[in-house]
Write a protein that holds these residues in place. Structure first.
Motif, short mmCIF file in Angstrom:
data_model
loop_
_atom_site.label_atom_id
_atom_site.label_comp_id
_atom_site.label_asym_id
_atom_site.label_seq_id
_atom_site.Cartn_x
_atom_site.Cartn_y
_atom_site.Cartn_z
N ALA A 135 0.82 -1.20 -0.14
CA ALA A 135 -0.02 -0.12 0.04
C ALA A 135 0.55 1.21 -0.05
CB ALA A 135 -0.88 0.06 1.05
N LEU A 136 0.48 2.46 -0.57
CA LEU A 136 0.65 3.67 -0.60
C LEU A 136 -0.29 4.71 -0.43
CD1 LEU A 136 2.23 2.27 -3.42
CD2 LEU A 136 3.69 3.88 -3.36
N ALA A 137 -0.10 5.63 0.44
CA ALA A 137 -1.08 6.55 0.60
C ALA A 137 -0.33 7.94 0.85
CB ALA A 137 -1.74 6.55 1.93
N CYS A 138 -1.16 9.21 0.54
CA CYS A 138 -0.55 10.45 0.73
C CYS A 138 -1.55 11.52 0.59
CB CYS A 138 0.29 10.83 -0.36
SG CYS A 138 -0.25 10.82 -2.20
N ASN A 139 -1.41 12.66 1.28
CA ASN A 139 -2.49 13.66 1.11
C ASN A 139 -1.75 15.15 1.49
OD1 ASN A 139 -2.53 12.36 4.40
ND2 ASN A 139 -2.83 14.72 4.35
N PRO A 140 -2.25 16.13 0.90
CA PRO A 140 -2.04 17.43 1.33
C PRO A 140 -2.55 17.98 2.62
CG PRO A 140 -3.59 17.47 -0.42
CD PRO A 140 -3.54 16.14 0.07
N SER A 141 -2.40 19.11 2.98
CA SER A 141 -3.18 19.71 4.26
C SER A 141 -3.28 21.03 4.10
CB SER A 141 -2.00 19.05 5.51
OG SER A 141 -0.77 19.93 5.41
N HIS A 142 -2.83 21.88 5.22
CA HIS A 142 -2.74 23.40 5.00
C HIS A 142 -1.62 23.75 4.48
CE1 HIS A 142 -6.64 24.18 6.69
NE2 HIS A 142 -6.59 24.49 7.86
N GLY A 150 12.19 29.13 -0.77
CA GLY A 150 11.04 30.41 -0.68
C GLY A 150 11.09 30.75 0.82
N SER A 151 10.03 31.44 1.23
CA SER A 151 10.11 32.07 2.56
C SER A 151 8.51 32.10 2.91
CB SER A 151 10.61 33.37 2.70
OG SER A 151 10.07 34.17 1.86
N LYS A 152 7.79 31.85 2.00
CA LYS A 152 6.24 31.88 2.49
C LYS A 152 5.32 30.34 2.25
CE LYS A 152 6.59 36.42 2.69
NZ LYS A 152 6.53 36.89 4.02
N PRO A 153 4.51 30.00 3.18
CA PRO A 153 4.06 28.79 3.05
C PRO A 153 3.26 28.77 1.50
CG PRO A 153 3.47 30.02 4.96
CD PRO A 153 4.27 30.77 4.04
N LEU A 154 3.41 27.62 1.26
CA LEU A 154 2.69 27.06 -0.24
C LEU A 154 2.02 25.45 -0.14
CD1 LEU A 154 1.92 27.42 -3.02
CD2 LEU A 154 4.08 26.56 -3.63
N PHE A 155 2.95 24.39 0.41
CA PHE A 155 2.82 23.19 0.68
C PHE A 155 2.13 22.94 2.11
CE2 PHE A 155 6.70 22.25 -2.21
CZ PHE A 155 6.02 22.79 -3.34
N GLY A 156 1.40 21.69 1.96
CA GLY A 156 1.06 21.20 3.26
C GLY A 156 2.48 20.33 3.75
N THR A 157 1.91 19.71 5.03
CA THR A 157 3.18 18.81 5.42
C THR A 157 3.33 17.65 4.69
OG1 THR A 157 1.55 17.93 6.88
CG2 THR A 157 3.05 19.52 7.86
N ASN A 158 2.16 17.52 4.01
CA ASN A 158 2.10 16.39 2.84
C ASN A 158 2.74 14.90 2.92
OD1 ASN A 158 0.98 18.79 1.81
ND2 ASN A 158 1.98 18.62 -0.31
N PRO A 159 2.27 14.36 4.04
CA PRO A 159 2.62 13.14 4.37
C PRO A 159 2.57 12.02 2.99
CG PRO A 159 0.56 13.15 5.35
CD PRO A 159 1.06 14.41 4.86
N PHE A 160 3.59 11.03 3.23
CA PHE A 160 3.69 9.71 2.50
C PHE A 160 3.87 8.68 3.20
CE2 PHE A 160 5.84 6.95 -0.38
CZ PHE A 160 4.89 7.13 -1.55
N MET A 234 4.55 16.90 -5.78
CA MET A 234 3.94 15.79 -6.39
C MET A 234 2.60 15.12 -5.43
SD MET A 234 5.28 11.79 -6.55
CE MET A 234 4.94 11.43 -4.72
N ILE A 235 2.71 15.23 -4.47
CA ILE A 235 1.56 15.03 -3.45
C ILE A 235 0.58 15.73 -3.53
CG2 ILE A 235 0.60 14.59 -1.07
CD1 ILE A 235 3.65 13.51 -0.63
N GLU A 236 0.91 17.29 -3.60
CA GLU A 236 -0.51 18.22 -3.96
C GLU A 236 -0.93 17.91 -5.17
OE1 GLU A 236 -1.00 20.90 -2.38
OE2 GLU A 236 0.57 21.07 -0.88
N LEU A 237 -0.27 17.36 -6.34
CA LEU A 237 -1.07 17.21 -7.66
C LEU A 237 -1.78 15.87 -7.49
CD1 LEU A 237 1.95 18.25 -9.90
CD2 LEU A 237 0.01 19.41 -9.44
N ILE A 238 -1.19 14.74 -7.24
CA ILE A 238 -1.80 13.56 -7.29
C ILE A 238 -2.78 13.40 -6.31
CG2 ILE A 238 0.16 12.39 -8.45
CD1 ILE A 238 0.68 10.84 -5.73
N ALA A 239 -3.01 14.02 -5.09
CA ALA A 239 -3.79 13.88 -3.95
C ALA A 239 -4.62 15.15 -3.94
CB ALA A 239 -3.24 13.55 -2.58
N GLY A 240 -4.43 15.97 -4.96
CA GLY A 240 -5.30 17.21 -5.12
C GLY A 240 -5.97 17.23 -6.32
N PRO A 241 -5.65 17.90 -7.22
CA PRO A 241 -6.36 18.04 -8.71
C PRO A 241 -6.84 16.56 -9.29
CG PRO A 241 -4.63 19.76 -8.74
CD PRO A 241 -4.38 18.97 -7.10
#
Length: 333
Positions: A135-142, A150-160, A234-241
């Motif tokens: 099994a594999l699993a992933c998700n975005p967050s806030h 960078g210096s500004k938040p964009l990604f989540g903690t995005n676990p895999f 990658m996680i933003e993309l496959i577990a988002g859009p």
């Protein structure tokens, strides 16, 4: 420190959730995940999460009696619409069909949509490996994490997370945030007024800091620089859009300053060794064992610490800091 048996831990979680009018199905699913986290000494995903769950409810950002809907999309694909509820019940509802599809087709993809998420992925991964699956699993967050450079938040903690079943043994499982550390660990440092290591995050001026509160109002960092940043994207993309759900930035916008837990989707992929390998499945799965033996050069494999903690907790119960225990009891007022 407060000492509780595992049964008392479960009863406390259930009583708090019932007190706040969660449905019995939601109570059972949420409490199971929290007890597993506390049992395995993953404090940032244990009973501490009740504080965030009730705050999210009070902010009007979760549906306490949500009834997830299963959507059978294709022979190897299903979605479960969590209907604005927490994710554990949606996972529980969809898992039997996801496993059936994997057995029929060799693999299945299982998306959870419109869920509020707080839980560790390894709990779900272990449910899947218990059925003999990989099994594999992933998700975005806030949006809490700055991309590399960078210096500004964009990604989540995005676990895999990943899991591999092992005959007669506990599975090989890893579950990690693509941020340098889970946000819950920084929150626990803030509660206890302890400094964090350099490299976990930056303040709102973009400068490295060991102040947990400054990171929470600034930005967390990815692990491994540009490599962790790319995995997070990658996680933003496959577990988002890809599954028709929010990115971490969209989840943060949806929160609109409420301070609630993240609202997004999750992607789970299940692979059946029996369908891939047929009569040779046992032989080829056994070939993984020398690899695991050779990996344990530092004395343990990923998850070994959790498994050892699990054994201790089953014998001795769990401990909670007095301040957290008082805060949890206050949720029953």
């Amino acid at each position: 420190m407060a000492q509780l048996s595992l049964e008392d831990t479960r009863i406390l979680a259930q009583n708090i959730l019932r007190h706040h009018d969660f449905s019995e199905e939601q109570v059972a699913a949420i409490a199971d995940v929290m007890v597993a986290g506390q049992r395995d000494e993953c404090a940032s995903h244990g009973l501490y999460r009740l504080l965030g769950c009730i705050a999210t409810l009070n902010a009007g950002k979760v549906v306490p009696d949500a009834q997830p809907e299963i959507i059978d999309v294709a022979p190897a694909l299903l979605k479960v619409d969590a209907k604005g509820g927490f994710s554990p019940l949606a996972f529980r509802r969809g898992l039997p069909l996801a496993l059936e599809k994997a057995r029929q087709n060799g693999l299945s993809a299982f998306a959870i949509n419109h869920c509020v998420h707080f839980s560790a992925l390894w709990v779900e991964i272990e449910d899947i490996t218990a059925a003999g699956m990989v099994a594999l699993a992933c998700n975005p967050s806030h949006a809490w994490v700055a991309p590399a450079g960078g210096s500004k938040p964009l990604f989540g903690t995005n676990p895999f997370a990943f899991g591999w079943p092992r005959a007669g043994q506990l599975p090989f499982v890893f579950d990690f945030a693509t941020s340098a550390i889970a946000r819950g660990d920084i929150e626990l440092h803030r509660r206890e007024e302890r400094p964090v290591p350099l490299g976990w995050g930056i303040n709102d001026g973009g400068q490295p800091t060991t102040d947990a509160a400054a990171i929470l109002s600034g930005a967390m960092l990815t692990f491994g620089g540009h490599k962790g940043s790319a995995l997070s994207a990658m996680i933003e993309l496959i577990a988002g859009p890809l599954i028709g759900d929010f990115t971490s930035a969209e989840s943060k916008d949806w929160d609109h300053g409420a301070g609630a837990l993240p609202y997004h989707g999750e992607l789970i992929i299940i692979l059946d060794p029996q369908r891939f390998l047929g009569d040779q499945a046992t032989e080829h799965l056994a070939r993984a064992e020398p690899l695991f033996t050779a990996m344990a050069q530092n004395g343990r494999l990923p998850s070994q610490r959790r498994y050892e903690a699990r054994q201790r907790s089953q014998q001795q119960g769990i401990t909670l800091p007095d301040t957290l225990y008082r805060d949890l009891l206050a949720l029953l007022d």
